[in-house]
Write an enzyme that holds these catalytic residues in place. Structure first.
Site, PDB file in Angstrom:
ATOM      1  N   LYS A  47      24.959  -5.504  -0.594  1.00 51.35           N
ATOM      2  CA  LYS A  47      26.194  -5.842  -0.711  1.00 51.35           C
ATOM      3  C   LYS A  47      26.852  -5.048   0.706  1.00 51.35           C
ATOM      4  CE  LYS A  47      25.851  -5.313  -5.822  1.00 51.35           C
ATOM      5  NZ  LYS A  47      26.308  -4.044  -6.766  1.00 51.35           N
ATOM      6  N   HIS A  87       4.176   5.575  11.578  1.00 53.21           N
ATOM      7  CA  HIS A  87       3.869   5.727  10.033  1.00 53.21           C
ATOM      8  C   HIS A  87       3.205   6.583  10.185  1.00 53.21           C
ATOM      9  CE1 HIS A  87       2.515   3.819   6.786  1.00 53.21           C
ATOM     10  NE2 HIS A  87       2.666   2.309   6.917  1.00 53.21           N
ATOM     11  N   ARG A 103       0.842  -1.004  -0.244  1.00 52.38           N
ATOM     12  CA  ARG A 103      -0.117   0.331  -0.227  1.00 52.38           C
ATOM     13  C   ARG A 103       0.905   1.064   0.077  1.00 52.38           C
ATOM     14  NH1 ARG A 103      -2.859  -4.333   1.557  1.00 52.38           N
ATOM     15  NH2 ARG A 103      -0.373  -4.949   2.477  1.00 52.38           N
ATOM     16  N   THR A 104       1.288   1.732   1.153  1.00 53.84           N
ATOM     17  CA  THR A 104       2.571   2.687   0.938  1.00 53.84           C
ATOM     18  C   THR A 104       3.284   3.161  -0.652  1.00 53.84           C
ATOM     19  OG1 THR A 104       1.919   2.279   3.385  1.00 53.84           O
ATOM     20  CG2 THR A 104       3.744   3.280   2.629  1.00 53.84           C
ATOM     21  N   ARG A 152      11.706   4.252   4.270  1.00 54.87           N
ATOM     22  CA  ARG A 152      10.698   2.854   4.814  1.00 54.87           C
ATOM     23  C   ARG A 152      11.702   1.913   6.025  1.00 54.87           C
ATOM     24  NH1 ARG A 152       5.741  -1.239   4.828  1.00 54.87           N
ATOM     25  NH2 ARG A 152       4.693   0.936   5.337  1.00 54.87           N
TER      26      ARG A 152
END
Ligand code: CP
Length: 323
Positions: free
Chosen positions: A93, A143, A65-66, A115
């Site tokens: 890496k 959030h 969603r986000t 995020r």
């Protein structure tokens, strides 16, 4: 319904969390989102404020969603969007968050949407790069755009949050959504109760501006809105409840339990849903559910956030040039 915030000037070039926002700032974002909502209903879903700007979606954790909602929001504001995930980048890496961000900044980015599994990662980033930083979820902390879209959805359907009784149910300990919801809802005047087993409530819960209940059956008939949280198995160590079946029996939103709720209760869930665990499908897809409206409203809310942080950054550059 639009609620024009009078004589207000947005000045933040980062959106890191809702705890630090005033009620006026939250209302201003919602008002701005209301203005953007009609763009998504047009045949041509574009408006030019971010033309020539580059938005990077920097996602170190999975998202449906986000991430897509921010990409759509940026695109509807005419920005260019670069998608970045942990698995298809040099993070795999061993490249650090700051090196990653600095390298992206060297390519001329204007806004980073991040995020990250570590609480505080967006704040750290905001101290080291010039671009605007928008938190798309950090650890268990916040959030903010989920909190904003949740209050936007409630305000749109109920007119105001003042005096509404809201239950947030389930895995509160591991939920950044619960924290951002709590700040946004209480700042706009709602009365929030956290509901869950003691093992899924945070240790400092008595210091938060919420009531606590260990019984969904005690709360269900009194609330205007119920927000069911996902059990975050990926973050839980040990066994917070004896069995999934027992959790569902005591804390699941079932069709049977819904018979005790107010007829017009709003049923929310931030997604993704564990169907049959925290909520039964007949409720998630039922007439009180506003779950997909939350998702739709997220686009306008994220358009508002991207628009406002970019505007604040431009204002700050102007002020520096004038001094
Ligand atoms: N609500 C939410 O954050 O969903 P995603 O993890 O799919 O972005």
């Amino acid at each position: 319904m639009a609620h024009k915030t009078k004589e207000f000037k947005w000045e933040k070039k980062h959106l890191l969390g809702l705890r630090e926002l005033s009620p006026d700032e939250i209302s201003y974002i919602l008002d701005t989102a209301a203005g953007f909502e009609q763009i998504s209903a047009r045949a041509v879903k574009k408006t030019p404020p971010l033309r020539g700007k580059l938005v990077v979606n920097l996602f170190f954790e999975d998202s449906t969603r986000t991430r897509n909602s921010f990409a759509l929001a940026a695109s509807r504001l005419s920005a260019d969007v670069v998608e970045f995930t942990k698995n298809d980048s040099s993070v795999s890496k061993g490249e650090t968050l700051l090196d990653t961000a600095r390298n992206l900044e060297a390519m001329g980015i204007d806004i980073v949407v991040i995020r990250h599994g570590a609480g505080g990662a967006p704040k750290l980033l905001s101290k080291y790069i010039n671009a605007c930083v928008v938190n798309a979820g950090d650890g268990y902390c916040e959030h903010p755009t989920q909190g904003l879209l949740d209050v936007y959805t409630i305000r749109k359907l109920r007119g105001s949050l003042k005096g509404l009784k809201i239950a947030i149910v389930g895995d509160i300990t591991h939920s950044r959504v619960a924290r951002s919801d709590m700040w946004a809802m209480t700042k706009l005047g709602a009365k929030v109760t956290f509901v869950g087993p003691p093992t899924l409530l945070p240790p400092n819960v008595e210091q938060l501006p919420v009531k606590v209940s260990y019984s969904l059956d005690d709360v269900i008939e009194k609330v205007d809105v119920i927000n069911m949280l996902r059990i975050q198995f990926e973050r839980i160590g040990g066994n917070p409840f004896p069995s999934v079946r027992e959790y569902s029996h005591y804390f699941g939103l079932t069709g049977e339990r819904m018979k005790k709720a107010k007829p017009d209760i709003l049923v929310m869930h931030p997604g993704p849903i564990n169907r049959g665990l925290e909520i039964e499908s007949e409720v998630a897809d039922g007439r009180n559910s506003v779950i997909l409206q939350q998702v739709s409203n997220g686009i306008a809310v994220r358009m508002a956030v991207l628009f406002l942080v970019n505007q604040a950054a431009a204002q700050q550059v102007k002020q520096i040039k004038e001094t």
